[in-house]
Scaffold this motif. Structure first.
Motif, PDB file in Angstrom:
ATOM      1  N   ASP A  39      34.737-108.724 -38.769  1.00 38.69           N
ATOM      2  CA  ASP A  39      33.309-109.086 -38.821  1.00 38.69           C
ATOM      3  C   ASP A  39      32.830-109.768 -37.550  1.00 38.69           C
ATOM      4  N   VAL A  40      33.368-109.356 -36.422  1.00 38.60           N
ATOM      5  CA  VAL A  40      32.943-109.876 -35.119  1.00 38.60           C
ATOM      6  C   VAL A  40      32.184-108.768 -34.399  1.00 38.60           C
ATOM      7  N   ARG A  41      30.991-109.058 -33.988  1.00 40.48           N
ATOM      8  CA  ARG A  41      30.069-108.050 -33.454  1.00 40.48           C
ATOM      9  C   ARG A  41      30.406-107.610 -32.034  1.00 40.48           C
ATOM     10  N   TRP A  42      30.812-108.548 -31.163  1.00 39.58           N
ATOM     11  CA  TRP A  42      30.896-108.241 -29.734  1.00 39.58           C
ATOM     12  C   TRP A  42      32.286-108.524 -29.143  1.00 39.58           C
ATOM     13  N   ILE A  43      32.580-107.784 -28.076  1.00 38.56           N
ATOM     14  CA  ILE A  43      33.642-108.171 -27.148  1.00 38.56           C
ATOM     15  C   ILE A  43      32.946-108.993 -26.067  1.00 38.56           C
ATOM     16  N   GLU A  44      33.258-110.259 -25.971  1.00 38.56           N
ATOM     17  CA  GLU A  44      32.609-111.136 -24.987  1.00 38.56           C
ATOM     18  C   GLU A  44      33.504-111.291 -23.767  1.00 38.56           C
ATOM     19  N   PHE A  45      32.944-110.998 -22.607  1.00 40.28           N
ATOM     20  CA  PHE A  45      33.734-111.021 -21.381  1.00 40.28           C
ATOM     21  C   PHE A  45      34.381-112.380 -21.158  1.00 40.28           C
ATOM     22  N   ASN A  46      33.618-113.442 -21.321  1.00 39.29           N
ATOM     23  CA  ASN A  46      34.152-114.779 -21.043  1.00 39.29           C
ATOM     24  C   ASN A  46      35.231-115.201 -22.040  1.00 39.29           C
ATOM     25  N   LYS A  47      35.183-114.701 -23.261  1.00 43.73           N
ATOM     26  CA  LYS A  47      36.157-115.093 -24.280  1.00 43.73           C
ATOM     27  C   LYS A  47      37.324-114.120 -24.398  1.00 43.73           C
ATOM     28  N   ASP A  48      37.047-112.837 -24.213  1.00 46.34           N
ATOM     29  CA  ASP A  48      38.046-111.803 -24.515  1.00 46.34           C
ATOM     30  C   ASP A  48      38.708-111.186 -23.292  1.00 46.34           C
ATOM     31  N   THR A  86      26.890-100.259 -26.848  1.00 45.56           N
ATOM     32  CA  THR A  86      25.785-100.957 -26.192  1.00 45.56           C
ATOM     33  C   THR A  86      26.284-102.235 -25.552  1.00 45.56           C
ATOM     34  N   THR A  87      25.473-102.813 -24.683  1.00 45.74           N
ATOM     35  CA  THR A  87      25.845-104.041 -23.977  1.00 45.74           C
ATOM     36  C   THR A  87      24.677-105.015 -23.976  1.00 45.74           C
ATOM     37  N   GLN A  88      25.017-106.287 -23.738  1.00 45.81           N
ATOM     38  CA  GLN A  88      24.003-107.339 -23.571  1.00 45.81           C
ATOM     39  C   GLN A  88      24.450-108.285 -22.465  1.00 45.81           C
ATOM     40  N   PRO A  89      23.555-108.710 -21.580  1.00 41.25           N
ATOM     41  CA  PRO A  89      22.241-108.110 -21.369  1.00 41.25           C
ATOM     42  C   PRO A  89      22.386-106.750 -20.689  1.00 41.25           C
ATOM     43  N   SER A  90      21.384-105.941 -20.774  1.00 41.53           N
ATOM     44  CA  SER A  90      21.465-104.581 -20.224  1.00 41.53           C
ATOM     45  C   SER A  90      20.849-104.471 -18.833  1.00 41.53           C
ATOM     46  N   ASN A  91      20.318-105.571 -18.311  1.00 37.90           N
ATOM     47  CA  ASN A  91      19.583-105.506 -17.039  1.00 37.90           C
ATOM     48  C   ASN A  91      20.351-106.134 -15.879  1.00 37.90           C
ATOM     49  N   LYS A 111      28.501-109.077 -22.771  1.00 32.69           N
ATOM     50  CA  LYS A 111      29.258-108.653 -23.945  1.00 32.69           C
ATOM     51  C   LYS A 111      28.937-107.194 -24.265  1.00 32.69           C
ATOM     52  N   ALA A 112      29.872-106.558 -24.942  1.00 34.26           N
ATOM     53  CA  ALA A 112      29.724-105.137 -25.244  1.00 34.26           C
ATOM     54  C   ALA A 112      30.326-104.850 -26.608  1.00 34.26           C
ATOM     55  N   GLY A 113      29.868-103.766 -27.212  1.00 29.02           N
ATOM     56  CA  GLY A 113      30.399-103.391 -28.516  1.00 29.02           C
ATOM     57  C   GLY A 113      29.649-102.214 -29.102  1.00 29.02           C
ATOM     58  N   PHE A 114      29.934-101.916 -30.347  1.00 33.54           N
ATOM     59  CA  PHE A 114      29.276-100.808 -31.008  1.00 33.54           C
ATOM     60  C   PHE A 114      27.796-101.123 -31.239  1.00 33.54           C
ATOM     61  N   SER A 115      26.998-100.075 -31.300  1.00 30.44           N
ATOM     62  CA  SER A 115      25.577-100.241 -31.586  1.00 30.44           C
ATOM     63  C   SER A 115      25.399-100.847 -32.977  1.00 30.44           C
ATOM     64  N   ASP A 116      24.228-101.379 -33.236  1.00 29.52           N
ATOM     65  CA  ASP A 116      23.961-102.023 -34.528  1.00 29.52           C
ATOM     66  C   ASP A 116      24.267-101.090 -35.695  1.00 29.52           C
ATOM     67  N   GLU A 117      23.797 -99.857 -35.612  1.00 30.79           N
ATOM     68  CA  GLU A 117      23.979 -98.906 -36.713  1.00 30.79           C
ATOM     69  C   GLU A 117      25.456 -98.622 -36.951  1.00 30.79           C
ATOM     70  N   VAL A 118      26.200 -98.371 -35.877  1.00 30.94           N
ATOM     71  CA  VAL A 118      27.623 -98.055 -36.019  1.00 30.94           C
ATOM     72  C   VAL A 118      28.384 -99.257 -36.553  1.00 30.94           C
ATOM     73  N   TYR A 119      28.110-100.432 -36.004  1.00 27.64           N
ATOM     74  CA  TYR A 119      28.804-101.642 -36.441  1.00 27.64           C
ATOM     75  C   TYR A 119      28.558-101.908 -37.930  1.00 27.64           C
ATOM     76  N   ASN A 120      27.332-101.774 -38.370  1.00 27.10           N
ATOM     77  CA  ASN A 120      27.004-102.045 -39.772  1.00 27.10           C
ATOM     78  C   ASN A 120      27.664-101.034 -40.701  1.00 27.10           C
ATOM     79  N   LYS A 121      27.743 -99.781 -40.278  1.00 26.21           N
ATOM     80  CA  LYS A 121      28.388 -98.763 -41.108  1.00 26.21           C
ATOM     81  C   LYS A 121      29.899 -98.997 -41.187  1.00 26.21           C
ATOM     82  N   LEU A 122      30.487 -99.455 -40.094  1.00 25.20           N
ATOM     83  CA  LEU A 122      31.919 -99.768 -40.108  1.00 25.20           C
ATOM     84  C   LEU A 122      32.191-100.942 -41.051  1.00 25.20           C
TER      85      LEU A 122
END
Length: 302
Positions: A39-48, A86-91, A111-122
């Motif tokens: 139940d973790v949404r993102w791979i965070e560069f600073n943490k992971d 998808t990633t954040q921030p994207s700019n 940070k990067a990870g699956f899109s909202d739709e994919v993550y929620n379905k998983l």
């Protein structure tokens, strides 16, 4: 959704570095799947970053530490037609190679990870996550390395889920398992380890504890025939697949220069350096192909 996920995965541009197969993206996807199972949404560069780069390093040819920013960012390029990543921030401003600079990633908490739709379905069906982890693992690595990879990823700490009802299929042609391959290879070497010569006879079973290893990994298109196999004991099979030792063009055993070993007390490798696997093969016309040996030296030997 699971079929669409497989389609997206099959079409990603697999990472390559100096013509070596480098599974940066598949490992990054596996890492994200384990996070989603927790139940973790993102791979965070600073943490992971440290953990992810350490795992990638374990399964690549690189002598230097890989940069996980490359797969984290480049998976977005593989998601233009199918928005799975998808990633954040994207700019963030990219460098000349089209990647995110390390300094910018740190400052912007990239940070990067699956899109909202994919993550929620998983999250809705975590059994899919387990199926996808197995699928991607088998697509990239031989069975001897699965437990090591899953231990590093934390797969064994996940709650066991029932398998999904759907059958995972793909239109991409893969090398199929040949059930005759183990018996073929073990018989060719007289049920002896081609490295150390170990042969165990227990209740008239001389194939006990012997395994058939692919020289060019089946997951990377290796054939299931005599010219791509070695009969090995579990220790020498695992270490062969990890790149601790290999063969030269004369079929002689070589130890990786990257391995530090106390040769005075070593009974597993040192006694066999320079020995030919041909001393155990029953038909020298069926020795491994030089092409398969070169693949192992180029892609797997550390």
């Amino acid at each position: 959704m699971i079929e669409e996920f497989i389609q997206w995965y099959e079409n990603i541009n697999k990472a390559r570095a100096k013509d070596y197969y480098a599974p940066h993206k598949p490992i990054t996807i596996l890492y994200a799947l384990v996070k989603a199972a927790n139940d973790v949404r993102w791979i965070e560069f600073n943490k992971d970053r440290e953990k992810l780069e350490s795992i990638i390093s374990e399964f690549t040819k690189y002598s230097t530490r890989p940069n996980c920013l490359q797969p984290l960012w480049r998976l977005t390029n593989d998601s233009k037609t199918m928005p799975f990543w998808t990633t954040q921030p994207s700019n963030i401003v990219l460098n000349s190679k089209g990647d995110i600079p390390t300094g910018s990633a740190k400052e912007n908490n990239f940070k990067a990870g699956f899109s909202d739709e994919v993550y929620n379905k998983l999250k809705e069906n975590k059994a899919h996550i387990h199926a996808l982890i197995r699928y991607i693992t088998e697509d990239n690595f031989p069975g001897s390395l699965h437990e090591t990879l899953w231990e590093l990823l934390g797969v064994f700490d996940l709650e066991v889920q029932a398998p999904p009802q759907e059958t995972i299929t793909t239109t991409v042609t893969k090398v199929k398992r040949d059930p005759k391959f183990p018996k073929l290879i073990l018989s060719l070497y007289g049920n002896q380890c081609a490295c150390c010569g170990l042969k165990i006879n227990f209740k008239n079973n001389t194939a006990l504890s012997m395994e058939a290893a692919h020289i060019k990994w089946k997951a990377r298109g290796g054939d299931c025939n005599e010219h791509n196999g070695l009969a090995l004991c579990p220790t020498h099979h695992y270490t062969f697949d990890r790149g601790i030792w290999t063969l030269n063009s004369d079929y002689r055993i070589e130890l990786s220069d990257s391995i530090l070993i106390n040769r005075k007390n070593d009974n597993f490798f040192t006694p066999y350096i320079g020995e030919s696997i041909g001393r155990f093969i029953l038909n020298e016309e069926l020795l491994p192909s030089v092409g398969n040996i070169e693949w192992h030296r180029k892609n797997i030997l550390k």
